[in-house]
Design an enzyme around this catalytic site. Structure first.
Site, PDB file in Angstrom:
ATOM      1  N   SER A 139       1.135  -0.965  -0.238  1.00 16.59           N
ATOM      2  CA  SER A 139      -0.090   0.293  -0.269  1.00 16.59           C
ATOM      3  C   SER A 139       0.537   1.044   0.104  1.00 16.59           C
ATOM      4  O   SER A 139       0.362   2.212  -0.685  1.00 16.59           O
ATOM      5  CB  SER A 139      -0.690   0.392   1.434  1.00 16.59           C
ATOM      6  OG  SER A 139      -0.140  -0.674   2.404  1.00 16.59           O
ATOM      7  N   HIS A 196      -1.141   5.854   6.702  1.00 21.67           N
ATOM      8  CA  HIS A 196      -0.178   5.527   5.385  1.00 21.67           C
ATOM      9  C   HIS A 196       0.223   7.000   5.133  1.00 21.67           C
ATOM     10  O   HIS A 196      -1.024   7.733   6.239  1.00 21.67           O
ATOM     11  CB  HIS A 196      -1.404   5.209   4.137  1.00 21.67           C
ATOM     12  CG  HIS A 196      -1.567   3.761   4.605  1.00 21.67           C
ATOM     13  ND1 HIS A 196      -2.545   3.224   5.098  1.00 21.67           N
ATOM     14  CD2 HIS A 196      -1.061   2.711   3.817  1.00 21.67           C
ATOM     15  CE1 HIS A 196      -2.251   1.550   4.979  1.00 21.67           C
ATOM     16  NE2 HIS A 196      -1.220   1.836   4.006  1.00 21.67           N
TER      17      HIS A 196
END
Length: 270
Positions: free
Chosen positions: A41, A249
Protein backbone atom coordinates in the site's frame (compact mmCIF):
# COMPACT_ATOMS: atom_id res chain seq x y z
CA UNK A 1 8.92 -24.02 6.79
CA UNK A 2 7.49 -22.78 3.46
CA UNK A 3 8.45 -19.20 4.37
CA UNK A 4 12.00 -20.29 5.05
CA UNK A 5 12.26 -22.35 1.86
CA UNK A 6 11.22 -19.53 -0.49
CA UNK A 7 14.30 -17.32 0.03
CA UNK A 8 16.60 -20.36 0.11
CA UNK A 9 15.30 -21.65 -3.21
CA UNK A 10 15.48 -18.20 -4.72
CA UNK A 11 19.11 -17.82 -3.71
CA UNK A 12 19.92 -21.25 -5.16
CA UNK A 13 18.31 -20.20 -8.41
CA UNK A 14 20.41 -17.06 -8.53
CA UNK A 15 23.66 -18.85 -7.77
CA UNK A 16 23.06 -22.04 -9.73
CA UNK A 17 21.05 -20.95 -12.72
CA UNK A 18 21.97 -17.35 -13.38
CA UNK A 19 25.66 -16.67 -12.76
CA UNK A 20 25.63 -14.19 -15.59
CA UNK A 21 22.96 -12.18 -13.80
CA UNK A 22 25.26 -11.68 -10.81
CA UNK A 23 28.08 -10.39 -12.93
CA UNK A 24 25.97 -8.35 -15.33
CA UNK A 25 26.99 -4.68 -15.49
CA UNK A 26 24.64 -1.96 -14.35
CA UNK A 27 22.77 -0.37 -17.21
CA UNK A 28 24.46 2.77 -18.42
CA UNK A 29 23.15 6.11 -17.26
CA UNK A 30 22.47 7.04 -20.88
CA UNK A 31 19.99 4.19 -21.33
CA UNK A 32 16.36 5.30 -21.35
CA UNK A 33 14.74 4.32 -18.07
CA UNK A 34 12.14 1.56 -18.15
CA UNK A 35 10.55 1.62 -14.72
CA UNK A 36 8.44 -0.97 -12.89
CA UNK A 37 7.10 -0.33 -9.36
CA UNK A 38 6.33 -3.23 -7.03
CA UNK A 39 5.08 -3.37 -3.47
CA UNK A 40 2.32 -2.86 -0.96
CA UNK A 41 0.00 0.00 0.00
CA UNK A 42 2.88 2.40 0.63
CA UNK A 43 4.03 1.89 -2.95
CA UNK A 44 0.45 2.01 -4.25
CA UNK A 45 -0.17 5.43 -2.71
CA UNK A 46 -2.88 4.48 -0.21
CA UNK A 47 -3.75 7.45 1.94
CA UNK A 48 -3.90 9.89 -0.96
CA UNK A 49 -6.12 9.98 -4.04
CA UNK A 50 -7.15 6.61 -5.49
CA UNK A 51 -7.65 5.58 -9.11
CA UNK A 52 -10.88 3.59 -9.22
CA UNK A 53 -9.53 1.56 -12.13
CA UNK A 54 -6.99 -0.06 -9.80
CA UNK A 55 -9.76 -1.83 -7.87
CA UNK A 56 -8.80 -3.33 -4.53
CA UNK A 57 -5.13 -2.44 -5.06
CA UNK A 58 -6.03 1.21 -4.37
CA UNK A 59 -3.25 2.66 -6.52
CA UNK A 60 -3.32 6.38 -7.07
CA UNK A 61 -1.65 9.26 -8.94
CA UNK A 62 -0.03 10.60 -5.78
CA UNK A 63 1.96 7.43 -5.11
CA UNK A 64 5.71 8.00 -5.22
CA UNK A 65 6.20 5.80 -8.34
CA UNK A 66 3.55 7.72 -10.28
CA UNK A 67 4.94 11.07 -9.14
CA UNK A 68 8.48 10.09 -10.13
CA UNK A 69 7.34 8.89 -13.54
CA UNK A 70 5.38 12.12 -14.09
CA UNK A 71 8.41 14.21 -13.16
CA UNK A 72 11.10 12.22 -15.00
CA UNK A 73 9.21 10.92 -18.04
CA UNK A 74 10.80 7.47 -18.32
CA UNK A 75 10.64 5.56 -21.59
CA UNK A 76 8.07 3.28 -19.95
CA UNK A 77 6.38 3.03 -16.57
CA UNK A 78 4.26 0.36 -14.95
CA UNK A 79 3.08 0.04 -11.37
CA UNK A 80 1.53 -3.14 -10.01
CA UNK A 81 1.87 -2.22 -6.33
CA UNK A 82 -1.17 -3.38 -4.41
CA UNK A 83 -2.66 -2.59 -1.02
CA UNK A 84 -2.23 -5.46 1.41
CA UNK A 85 0.47 -7.24 -0.58
CA UNK A 86 2.97 -9.32 1.34
CA UNK A 87 6.44 -10.06 -0.01
CA UNK A 88 5.18 -13.48 -1.06
CA UNK A 89 2.38 -11.88 -3.08
CA UNK A 90 4.80 -9.43 -4.68
CA UNK A 91 6.92 -12.42 -5.67
CA UNK A 92 4.00 -14.48 -7.00
CA UNK A 93 1.91 -11.79 -8.71
CA UNK A 94 3.99 -8.70 -9.40
CA UNK A 95 7.53 -9.67 -10.36
CA UNK A 96 6.30 -11.19 -13.61
CA UNK A 97 5.71 -7.66 -14.94
CA UNK A 98 9.46 -7.01 -14.88
CA UNK A 99 11.02 -7.66 -18.29
CA UNK A 100 14.59 -8.12 -19.48
CA UNK A 101 14.89 -4.49 -20.56
CA UNK A 102 13.56 -3.03 -17.29
CA UNK A 103 16.22 -0.68 -15.95
CA UNK A 104 14.66 0.55 -12.69
CA UNK A 105 12.59 -1.41 -10.17
CA UNK A 106 11.32 0.08 -6.90
CA UNK A 107 10.01 -2.03 -4.04
CA UNK A 108 8.29 -1.21 -0.77
CA UNK A 109 7.28 -4.43 0.96
CA UNK A 110 7.65 -6.17 4.29
CA UNK A 111 5.21 -4.31 6.52
CA UNK A 112 2.39 -6.75 5.82
CA UNK A 113 4.73 -9.69 6.44
CA UNK A 114 5.00 -8.58 10.06
CA UNK A 115 1.27 -8.04 10.58
CA UNK A 116 1.90 -4.37 11.26
CA UNK A 117 -1.75 -3.46 10.69
CA UNK A 118 -3.06 -5.87 13.35
CA UNK A 119 -0.30 -4.74 15.72
CA UNK A 120 -1.45 -1.15 15.29
CA UNK A 121 -5.04 -2.21 15.92
CA UNK A 122 -4.02 -4.03 19.08
CA UNK A 123 -2.07 -1.06 20.39
CA UNK A 124 -4.98 1.25 19.65
CA UNK A 125 -7.57 -0.80 21.53
CA UNK A 126 -5.76 -2.93 24.14
CA UNK A 127 -6.91 -2.28 27.72
CA UNK A 128 -3.33 -2.36 29.02
CA UNK A 129 0.11 -1.45 27.68
CA UNK A 130 1.59 -4.93 28.07
CA UNK A 131 -0.85 -6.37 25.53
CA UNK A 132 0.39 -3.81 23.02
CA UNK A 133 4.03 -4.46 23.90
CA UNK A 134 3.61 -8.21 23.40
CA UNK A 135 2.10 -7.61 19.96
CA UNK A 136 4.96 -5.26 19.07
CA UNK A 137 7.59 -7.75 20.22
CA UNK A 138 5.94 -10.43 18.09
CA UNK A 139 6.01 -8.15 15.06
CA UNK A 140 9.65 -7.32 15.67
CA UNK A 141 10.59 -11.01 15.81
CA UNK A 142 8.84 -11.61 12.50
CA UNK A 143 10.56 -8.54 11.04
CA UNK A 144 13.95 -9.91 12.02
CA UNK A 145 13.34 -13.54 11.06
CA UNK A 146 11.02 -13.54 8.05
CA UNK A 147 10.77 -10.10 6.40
CA UNK A 148 14.39 -10.17 5.13
CA UNK A 149 13.83 -13.55 3.46
CA UNK A 150 10.72 -12.31 1.71
CA UNK A 151 12.50 -9.24 0.36
CA UNK A 152 15.52 -11.30 -0.70
CA UNK A 153 13.22 -13.59 -2.68
CA UNK A 154 11.73 -10.60 -4.50
CA UNK A 155 15.13 -9.08 -5.27
CA UNK A 156 16.52 -12.37 -6.56
CA UNK A 157 13.47 -12.91 -8.76
CA UNK A 158 13.79 -9.40 -10.18
CA UNK A 159 17.48 -10.04 -10.88
CA UNK A 160 16.58 -13.16 -12.85
CA UNK A 161 14.02 -11.20 -14.87
CA UNK A 162 16.14 -8.08 -15.42
CA UNK A 163 19.84 -8.64 -14.68
CA UNK A 164 20.81 -5.04 -15.42
CA UNK A 165 18.05 -3.28 -13.50
CA UNK A 166 18.74 -0.95 -10.63
CA UNK A 167 16.69 -2.18 -7.66
CA UNK A 168 15.69 0.47 -5.14
CA UNK A 169 14.01 -0.63 -1.91
CA UNK A 170 12.22 2.18 -0.09
CA UNK A 171 11.48 1.69 3.59
CA UNK A 172 8.79 2.96 5.94
CA UNK A 173 8.50 6.15 8.02
CA UNK A 174 8.02 6.25 11.76
CA UNK A 175 4.36 6.98 12.31
CA UNK A 176 4.57 9.18 15.41
CA UNK A 177 6.53 12.15 16.62
CA UNK A 178 8.23 11.51 19.97
CA UNK A 179 6.90 13.06 23.17
CA UNK A 180 4.07 12.58 25.58
CA UNK A 181 1.75 15.29 24.28
CA UNK A 182 -0.62 14.40 21.44
CA UNK A 183 -4.00 15.87 20.54
CA UNK A 184 -4.77 13.47 17.66
CA UNK A 185 -7.89 11.44 18.52
CA UNK A 186 -7.50 7.68 18.42
CA UNK A 187 -3.72 7.35 18.55
CA UNK A 188 -2.16 5.11 21.22
CA UNK A 189 -0.59 6.61 24.33
CA UNK A 190 3.01 7.82 24.43
CA UNK A 191 4.51 4.51 25.62
CA UNK A 192 2.74 2.57 22.91
CA UNK A 193 3.70 5.10 20.24
CA UNK A 194 7.33 4.76 21.25
CA UNK A 195 7.11 0.97 20.97
CA UNK A 196 5.51 1.22 17.53
CA UNK A 197 8.22 3.59 16.31
CA UNK A 198 10.82 1.14 17.59
CA UNK A 199 9.13 -1.63 15.62
CA UNK A 200 9.34 0.49 12.47
CA UNK A 201 13.07 0.90 13.12
CA UNK A 202 13.47 -2.86 13.53
CA UNK A 203 11.69 -3.53 10.24
CA UNK A 204 13.65 -0.88 8.34
CA UNK A 205 16.97 -2.14 9.66
CA UNK A 206 16.13 -5.72 8.66
CA UNK A 207 15.04 -4.67 5.17
CA UNK A 208 18.11 -2.48 4.69
CA UNK A 209 20.44 -5.33 5.56
CA UNK A 210 18.64 -7.72 3.22
CA UNK A 211 18.61 -5.25 0.33
CA UNK A 212 22.26 -4.36 0.62
CA UNK A 213 23.40 -7.97 0.83
CA UNK A 214 21.70 -8.74 -2.49
CA UNK A 215 22.77 -5.69 -4.52
CA UNK A 216 19.67 -3.68 -3.83
CA UNK A 217 19.81 -0.01 -2.87
CA UNK A 218 17.93 0.74 0.34
CA UNK A 219 16.38 4.18 0.74
CA UNK A 220 15.61 5.13 4.32
CA UNK A 221 12.74 7.63 4.48
CA UNK A 222 12.70 8.05 8.26
CA UNK A 223 14.75 11.26 8.16
CA UNK A 224 12.60 12.64 5.35
CA UNK A 225 9.50 12.18 7.51
CA UNK A 226 11.12 13.43 10.73
CA UNK A 227 8.97 16.16 12.21
CA UNK A 228 6.00 15.04 10.12
CA UNK A 229 4.67 12.06 12.04
CA UNK A 230 1.34 12.00 13.81
CA UNK A 231 1.25 14.21 16.90
CA UNK A 232 3.54 16.69 15.12
CA UNK A 233 2.69 20.18 13.93
CA UNK A 234 2.63 19.24 10.24
CA UNK A 235 1.87 15.52 9.91
CA UNK A 236 2.35 13.64 6.66
CA UNK A 237 0.63 10.55 8.07
CA UNK A 238 -3.15 10.10 7.99
CA UNK A 239 -4.71 9.83 11.46
CA UNK A 240 -6.94 6.95 12.59
CA UNK A 241 -9.97 9.18 11.98
CA UNK A 242 -9.20 9.07 8.26
CA UNK A 243 -10.65 5.56 8.30
CA UNK A 244 -9.43 2.32 6.83
CA UNK A 245 -7.41 1.93 4.66
CA UNK A 246 -6.04 5.49 4.65
CA UNK A 247 -5.27 5.47 8.38
CA UNK A 248 -1.57 5.35 9.20
CA UNK A 249 -0.56 5.81 5.56
CA UNK A 250 1.18 8.87 4.11
CA UNK A 251 -0.85 11.82 2.92
CA UNK A 252 -0.33 13.26 -0.55
CA UNK A 253 2.28 15.57 1.02
CA UNK A 254 4.06 12.57 2.50
CA UNK A 255 4.40 10.91 -0.88
CA UNK A 256 5.33 14.16 -2.62
CA UNK A 257 7.68 15.68 -0.05
CA UNK A 258 8.86 12.56 1.77
CA UNK A 259 9.10 9.61 -0.59
CA UNK A 260 9.55 11.37 -3.94
CA UNK A 261 12.72 13.36 -3.08
CA UNK A 262 14.23 10.24 -1.51
CA UNK A 263 13.61 8.21 -4.67
CA UNK A 264 14.77 11.07 -6.87
CA UNK A 265 18.09 11.24 -5.03
CA UNK A 266 18.55 7.47 -5.16
CA UNK A 267 17.76 7.18 -8.86
CA UNK A 268 20.19 10.00 -9.68
CA UNK A 269 23.16 8.28 -8.07
CA UNK A 270 25.66 6.71 -10.48
Amino acid sequence: MRRLLVPVLAVLLLVGLAPAAVAAPVASAQQATRYVALGDSYAAGVGAATDAASGECLRGPDAYPALWAERRGPASFSTVACSGATSGEVLARQVRTVSADTSLVTITAGGNDTGFGPVLATCSTAPDDETCFRAVRGGERIAELFAPGGLISVIVAVRLQAPDARIVVLGYPRLFEPGAACDVPGVPNAARREALNRAADTLNDALADAAQRFRGQFVDVRDAFAGHGLCGAEPWINPPAAGSPAAYHPTAAGYRDGYLPALDAAAARP
